[in-house]
Write an enzyme that holds these catalytic residues in place. Sequence first.
Site, PDB file in Angstrom:
ATOM      1  N   HIS A 265      -4.255 -14.990  10.513  1.00 27.97           N
ATOM      2  CA  HIS A 265      -3.381 -13.841  10.321  1.00 27.97           C
ATOM      3  C   HIS A 265      -3.917 -12.532  10.884  1.00 27.97           C
ATOM      4  CE1 HIS A 265      -0.812 -16.426   8.057  1.00 27.97           C
ATOM      5  NE2 HIS A 265      -1.745 -16.669   7.144  1.00 27.97           N
TER       6      HIS A 265
ATOM      7  N   ARG B 176       2.462 -11.378   6.652  1.00 24.26           N
ATOM      8  CA  ARG B 176       3.926 -11.312   6.683  1.00 24.26           C
ATOM      9  C   ARG B 176       4.463 -10.598   7.927  1.00 24.26           C
ATOM     10  NH1 ARG B 176       6.129  -9.948   0.777  1.00 24.26           N
ATOM     11  NH2 ARG B 176       8.037 -10.553   1.842  1.00 24.26           N
TER      12      ARG B 176
ATOM     13  N   LYS C  73       2.430   6.753   4.428  1.00 22.56           N
ATOM     14  CA  LYS C  73       1.874   5.399   4.472  1.00 22.56           C
ATOM     15  C   LYS C  73       1.329   5.057   5.856  1.00 22.56           C
ATOM     16  CE  LYS C  73       5.150   3.938   0.898  1.00 22.56           C
ATOM     17  NZ  LYS C  73       6.240   3.008   0.577  1.00 22.56           N
TER      18      LYS C  73
ATOM     19  N   ARG D  82      15.459  -0.673  -4.799  1.00 25.42           N
ATOM     20  CA  ARG D  82      14.132  -1.096  -5.267  1.00 25.42           C
ATOM     21  C   ARG D  82      14.115  -1.122  -6.791  1.00 25.42           C
ATOM     22  NH1 ARG D  82      10.162   0.527  -1.630  1.00 25.42           N
ATOM     23  NH2 ARG D  82       8.682  -0.411  -3.049  1.00 25.42           N
TER      24      ARG D  82
ATOM     25  N   PRO E  96       0.826  -1.223   0.000  1.00 24.58           N
ATOM     26  CA  PRO E  96       0.000   0.000   0.000  1.00 24.58           C
ATOM     27  C   PRO E  96       0.858   1.271   0.000  1.00 24.58           C
ATOM     28  CG  PRO E  96      -0.788  -1.575   1.636  1.00 24.58           C
ATOM     29  CD  PRO E  96       0.515  -2.107   1.113  1.00 24.58           C
ATOM     30  N   GLU E  97       0.478   2.231  -0.839  1.00 27.97           N
ATOM     31  CA  GLU E  97       1.165   3.522  -0.917  1.00 27.97           C
ATOM     32  C   GLU E  97       0.166   4.609  -0.533  1.00 27.97           C
ATOM     33  OE1 GLU E  97       3.250   3.912  -4.650  1.00 27.97           O
ATOM     34  OE2 GLU E  97       3.641   1.751  -4.759  1.00 27.97           O
TER      35      GLU E  97
END
Length: 295
Positions: free
Chosen positions: A94, A134, A58, A280, A2-3
Amino acid sequence: MPEAAEVAVAAAQLHQVAAGRELSALPVTHPRTVRHTDPVSLAALVGRRVTRVRSHGKWIVVDLDGADAALGIHLRMSGQLLVAEPGTPHPDRHVHATLALGPHPDPFWPTDSPACEGIRRPERAVEVRFRDPRTFGELRVLPHGVAPVAPDLFDPAVTGSSLHALAARRRVGVKAVLLDQTQGVAGIGSYLADEALHRAGIDPTAPAGELATSAWERILVAARAIAVDSIAVGGVTLEDEGWVDLWGRPGTYAAQLQVHARATCAACDTPTSSAVVGGRRARWCRRCQHPRRRR
Ligand SMILES: [Zn+2]
Protein backbone atom coordinates in the site's frame (compact mmCIF):
# COMPACT_ATOMS: atom_id res chain seq x y z
CA MET A 1 -9.74 10.21 9.36
CA PRO A 2 -6.88 12.59 10.18
CA GLU A 3 -8.11 16.08 11.14
CA ALA A 4 -6.31 19.32 12.02
CA ALA A 5 -4.54 17.76 15.03
CA GLU A 6 -3.26 14.60 13.33
CA VAL A 7 -2.22 16.56 10.23
CA ALA A 8 -0.37 19.05 12.47
CA VAL A 9 1.47 16.15 14.12
CA ALA A 10 2.43 14.68 10.72
CA ALA A 11 3.52 18.10 9.41
CA ALA A 12 5.65 18.86 12.50
CA GLN A 13 7.32 15.46 12.29
CA LEU A 14 7.88 15.73 8.54
CA HIS A 15 9.44 19.14 9.15
CA GLN A 16 11.67 17.56 11.77
CA VAL A 17 12.76 14.87 9.32
CA ALA A 18 12.84 16.75 6.02
CA ALA A 19 13.66 20.44 6.56
CA GLY A 20 17.09 21.26 5.22
CA ARG A 21 17.27 18.13 3.04
CA GLU A 22 17.02 17.80 -0.70
CA LEU A 23 13.95 16.07 -2.11
CA SER A 24 16.15 13.78 -4.18
CA ALA A 25 13.41 11.68 -5.78
CA LEU A 26 9.63 11.33 -5.67
CA PRO A 27 8.58 8.03 -7.22
CA VAL A 28 4.81 7.52 -7.44
CA THR A 29 3.49 4.01 -8.10
CA HIS A 30 -0.31 4.49 -8.00
CA PRO A 31 -2.00 6.80 -10.54
CA ARG A 32 -4.79 7.76 -8.13
CA THR A 33 -2.25 9.26 -5.74
CA VAL A 34 -1.50 12.05 -8.26
CA ARG A 35 -4.91 12.22 -9.96
CA HIS A 36 -5.24 15.99 -9.43
CA THR A 37 -1.76 17.03 -10.53
CA ASP A 38 0.34 16.75 -13.68
CA PRO A 39 3.58 14.75 -13.63
CA VAL A 40 5.68 17.56 -15.17
CA SER A 41 4.97 20.09 -12.39
CA LEU A 42 5.44 17.35 -9.80
CA ALA A 43 8.82 16.39 -11.30
CA ALA A 44 9.86 20.08 -11.18
CA LEU A 45 9.87 19.86 -7.36
CA VAL A 46 12.52 17.13 -7.32
CA GLY A 47 16.07 18.28 -6.62
CA ARG A 48 14.97 21.17 -4.40
CA ARG A 49 15.67 21.60 -0.72
CA VAL A 50 12.80 21.40 1.76
CA THR A 51 12.62 24.69 3.64
CA ARG A 52 9.54 24.14 5.78
CA VAL A 53 6.67 21.73 6.32
CA ARG A 54 3.44 23.14 7.70
CA SER A 55 -0.21 22.18 7.97
CA HIS A 56 -3.19 24.05 6.57
CA GLY A 57 -6.50 22.45 7.44
CA LYS A 58 -6.10 18.78 6.48
CA TRP A 59 -3.28 19.52 4.02
CA ILE A 60 0.38 18.95 4.75
CA VAL A 61 2.28 21.61 2.78
CA VAL A 62 5.96 21.02 1.91
CA ASP A 63 7.68 24.29 0.95
CA LEU A 64 10.72 23.94 -1.30
CA ASP A 65 13.64 26.29 -1.91
CA GLY A 66 13.22 28.42 -5.05
CA ALA A 67 9.97 26.75 -6.15
CA ASP A 68 6.87 28.79 -7.00
CA ALA A 69 4.77 25.82 -5.89
CA ALA A 70 4.68 23.54 -2.86
CA LEU A 71 4.08 19.82 -2.53
CA GLY A 72 0.69 19.20 -0.92
CA ILE A 73 -0.05 15.90 0.82
CA HIS A 74 -3.61 14.96 1.82
CA LEU A 75 -4.09 11.82 3.92
CA ARG A 76 -7.91 11.71 3.53
CA MET A 77 -9.36 8.42 4.92
CA SER A 78 -6.42 6.10 5.36
CA GLY A 79 -3.22 7.90 4.30
CA GLN A 80 -0.08 7.58 6.43
CA LEU A 81 3.43 9.00 6.18
CA LEU A 82 6.05 6.61 7.50
CA VAL A 83 9.78 7.13 7.98
CA ALA A 84 11.94 4.30 6.61
CA GLU A 85 15.54 3.42 5.84
CA PRO A 86 16.17 3.93 2.11
CA GLY A 87 15.69 0.79 0.06
CA THR A 88 14.26 -1.35 2.85
CA PRO A 89 11.22 -3.41 1.78
CA HIS A 90 7.81 -2.42 3.08
CA PRO A 91 5.63 -5.17 4.65
CA ASP A 92 2.63 -4.51 2.38
CA ARG A 93 1.64 -3.25 -1.08
CA HIS A 94 0.00 0.00 0.00
CA VAL A 95 2.95 2.39 -0.34
CA HIS A 96 2.00 4.50 -3.37
CA ALA A 97 4.64 7.25 -3.26
CA THR A 98 8.00 7.89 -1.61
CA LEU A 99 9.68 11.14 -0.63
CA ALA A 100 13.37 10.31 -0.93
CA LEU A 101 15.35 12.80 1.16
CA GLY A 102 19.11 13.34 0.95
CA PRO A 103 21.51 13.37 3.91
CA HIS A 104 21.25 16.30 6.29
CA PRO A 105 24.22 18.62 6.72
CA ASP A 106 23.18 19.66 10.23
CA PRO A 107 21.94 17.07 12.75
CA PHE A 108 20.59 19.76 15.12
CA TRP A 109 17.42 21.35 13.92
CA PRO A 110 15.22 23.34 16.26
CA THR A 111 11.63 22.38 16.72
CA ASP A 112 9.06 23.50 19.25
CA SER A 113 6.36 20.92 18.64
CA PRO A 114 5.54 18.43 21.42
CA ALA A 115 4.94 15.94 18.60
CA CYS A 116 8.73 15.74 18.11
CA GLU A 117 9.77 15.31 21.74
CA GLY A 118 12.36 12.62 22.21
CA ILE A 119 12.82 12.05 18.49
CA ARG A 120 16.32 12.21 17.06
CA ARG A 121 16.43 13.39 13.50
CA PRO A 122 18.22 10.90 11.25
CA GLU A 123 21.36 12.37 9.65
CA ARG A 124 21.70 10.00 6.73
CA ALA A 125 19.46 9.84 3.68
CA VAL A 126 15.96 8.83 4.63
CA GLU A 127 12.67 7.94 2.99
CA VAL A 128 9.19 9.05 3.95
CA ARG A 129 6.63 6.69 2.47
CA PHE A 130 3.06 7.57 1.60
CA ARG A 131 0.99 4.51 2.52
CA ASP A 132 -2.69 4.64 1.60
CA PRO A 133 -4.71 1.37 1.49
CA ARG A 134 -7.98 3.04 0.40
CA THR A 135 -6.26 5.40 -2.12
CA PHE A 136 -8.42 8.44 -1.30
CA GLY A 137 -5.29 10.35 -0.29
CA GLU A 138 -3.21 12.33 -2.74
CA LEU A 139 -0.06 14.26 -3.58
CA ARG A 140 -0.72 17.54 -5.38
CA VAL A 141 1.37 20.46 -6.60
CA LEU A 142 0.02 23.57 -4.86
CA PRO A 143 0.69 26.73 -6.91
CA HIS A 144 2.22 29.46 -4.69
CA GLY A 145 1.99 27.02 -1.77
CA VAL A 146 -1.70 27.74 -1.28
CA ALA A 147 -3.90 24.87 -0.08
CA PRO A 148 -7.28 24.85 -1.87
CA VAL A 149 -9.34 25.28 1.29
CA ALA A 150 -10.69 27.89 3.73
CA PRO A 151 -8.34 29.50 6.31
CA ASP A 152 -6.79 27.09 8.83
CA LEU A 153 -8.40 26.47 12.24
CA PHE A 154 -5.57 28.44 13.92
CA ASP A 155 -5.64 31.34 11.41
CA PRO A 156 -6.55 34.52 13.35
CA ALA A 157 -8.77 35.49 10.37
CA VAL A 158 -11.19 32.80 11.54
CA THR A 159 -13.36 34.32 14.31
CA GLY A 160 -16.76 33.84 15.87
CA SER A 161 -17.94 36.78 13.75
CA SER A 162 -16.59 35.31 10.48
CA LEU A 163 -18.35 32.00 11.14
CA HIS A 164 -21.54 33.79 12.20
CA ALA A 165 -21.54 35.81 8.95
CA LEU A 166 -20.91 32.68 6.86
CA ALA A 167 -23.75 30.78 8.52
CA ALA A 168 -26.30 33.59 8.27
CA ARG A 169 -29.68 32.32 7.06
CA ARG A 170 -28.36 28.78 6.57
CA ARG A 171 -30.73 26.04 7.73
CA VAL A 172 -28.15 23.22 7.78
CA GLY A 173 -27.04 21.85 11.14
CA VAL A 174 -24.12 23.66 12.78
CA LYS A 175 -21.89 20.59 12.41
CA ALA A 176 -22.27 20.73 8.60
CA VAL A 177 -20.83 24.28 8.56
CA LEU A 178 -17.88 23.19 10.71
CA LEU A 179 -17.10 20.23 8.42
CA ASP A 180 -17.16 22.28 5.18
CA GLN A 181 -13.46 22.61 4.29
CA THR A 182 -13.94 25.16 1.50
CA GLN A 183 -15.78 27.88 3.45
CA GLY A 184 -15.31 29.29 6.92
CA VAL A 185 -12.63 27.13 8.53
CA ALA A 186 -10.48 24.20 7.36
CA GLY A 187 -9.23 21.33 9.52
CA ILE A 188 -12.30 20.47 11.60
CA GLY A 189 -13.42 16.88 10.99
CA SER A 190 -15.94 14.69 12.72
CA TYR A 191 -14.31 14.29 16.15
CA LEU A 192 -13.17 17.92 16.52
CA ALA A 193 -16.69 19.07 15.59
CA ASP A 194 -18.44 16.64 17.98
CA GLU A 195 -16.08 17.47 20.84
CA ALA A 196 -16.05 21.25 20.28
CA LEU A 197 -19.87 21.34 20.15
CA HIS A 198 -20.03 19.28 23.35
CA ARG A 199 -17.63 21.61 25.15
CA ALA A 200 -19.55 24.65 23.86
CA GLY A 201 -22.91 23.14 24.90
CA ILE A 202 -24.37 23.40 21.37
CA ASP A 203 -26.53 20.74 19.69
CA PRO A 204 -24.92 19.72 16.33
CA THR A 205 -28.32 19.66 14.61
CA ALA A 206 -29.16 23.27 15.58
CA PRO A 207 -29.78 25.36 12.43
CA ALA A 208 -26.46 27.14 11.75
CA GLY A 209 -28.14 30.43 10.87
CA GLU A 210 -29.74 30.72 14.30
CA LEU A 211 -26.53 30.64 16.38
CA ALA A 212 -25.35 33.90 17.97
CA THR A 213 -21.77 35.13 17.43
CA SER A 214 -21.02 34.25 21.07
CA ALA A 215 -21.91 30.59 20.38
CA TRP A 216 -19.62 30.47 17.31
CA GLU A 217 -16.86 32.06 19.37
CA ARG A 218 -17.25 29.42 22.08
CA ILE A 219 -17.21 26.59 19.50
CA LEU A 220 -14.05 28.00 17.90
CA VAL A 221 -12.23 28.44 21.23
CA ALA A 222 -13.20 24.86 22.12
CA ALA A 223 -12.08 23.41 18.77
CA ARG A 224 -8.67 25.11 19.05
CA ALA A 225 -8.16 23.99 22.66
CA ILE A 226 -9.14 20.39 21.84
CA ALA A 227 -6.83 20.36 18.81
CA VAL A 228 -3.92 21.61 20.94
CA ASP A 229 -4.54 18.91 23.58
CA SER A 230 -4.90 16.26 20.87
CA ILE A 231 -1.65 17.30 19.16
CA ALA A 232 0.17 16.97 22.50
CA VAL A 233 -0.68 13.24 22.66
CA GLY A 234 -0.35 12.39 18.98
CA GLY A 235 -4.00 12.81 17.92
CA VAL A 236 -6.89 10.35 17.87
CA THR A 237 -6.53 6.74 16.73
CA LEU A 238 -9.85 4.88 16.86
CA GLU A 239 -10.00 1.10 16.52
CA ASP A 240 -11.28 1.11 12.93
CA GLU A 241 -9.02 3.93 11.73
CA GLY A 242 -5.44 3.85 10.64
CA TRP A 243 -3.95 7.11 11.89
CA VAL A 244 -0.38 6.66 13.11
CA ASP A 245 2.44 9.20 13.19
CA LEU A 246 5.62 9.07 11.06
CA TRP A 247 7.11 6.45 13.38
CA GLY A 248 3.98 4.27 13.28
CA ARG A 249 2.74 5.30 16.72
CA PRO A 250 -1.02 5.71 17.35
CA GLY A 251 -2.30 8.81 19.16
CA THR A 252 -3.97 8.53 22.56
CA TYR A 253 -6.43 11.46 22.61
CA ALA A 254 -9.34 9.00 22.06
CA ALA A 255 -9.19 8.36 25.83
CA GLN A 256 -10.16 12.01 26.39
CA LEU A 257 -13.11 12.13 23.96
CA GLN A 258 -16.36 13.12 25.68
CA VAL A 259 -19.03 12.10 23.12
CA HIS A 260 -17.43 11.21 19.75
CA ALA A 261 -17.44 7.43 19.16
CA ARG A 262 -18.89 6.93 22.65
CA ALA A 263 -22.11 5.21 23.76
CA THR A 264 -22.40 7.44 26.83
CA CYS A 265 -21.27 11.00 27.57
CA ALA A 266 -18.01 11.00 29.53
CA ALA A 267 -19.11 14.11 31.43
CA CYS A 268 -22.55 13.04 32.66
CA ASP A 269 -23.00 9.37 31.69
CA THR A 270 -26.15 10.08 29.63
CA PRO A 271 -26.45 7.78 26.55
CA THR A 272 -25.24 9.76 23.52
CA SER A 273 -27.54 10.68 20.62
CA SER A 274 -26.63 10.19 16.99
CA ALA A 275 -27.92 11.57 13.68
CA VAL A 276 -26.66 12.35 10.18
CA VAL A 277 -25.89 16.07 9.80
CA GLY A 278 -24.70 17.32 6.41
CA GLY A 279 -24.01 13.77 5.22
CA ARG A 280 -21.88 12.86 8.25
CA ARG A 281 -22.73 11.23 11.55
CA ALA A 282 -22.90 13.51 14.57
CA ARG A 283 -22.85 12.30 18.13
CA TRP A 284 -23.84 14.42 21.08
CA CYS A 285 -25.23 14.50 24.61
CA ARG A 286 -28.81 15.78 25.03
CA ARG A 287 -28.10 16.75 28.62
CA CYS A 288 -24.83 18.70 28.05
CA GLN A 289 -25.92 20.14 24.68
CA HIS A 290 -29.35 21.70 25.04
CA PRO A 291 -31.40 21.53 21.79
CA ARG A 292 -32.62 25.14 22.09
CA ARG A 293 -29.38 26.79 23.13
CA ARG A 294 -28.39 29.42 20.53
CA ARG A 295 -25.93 31.69 22.36
ZN1 LIG B 1 -23.35 14.89 28.94
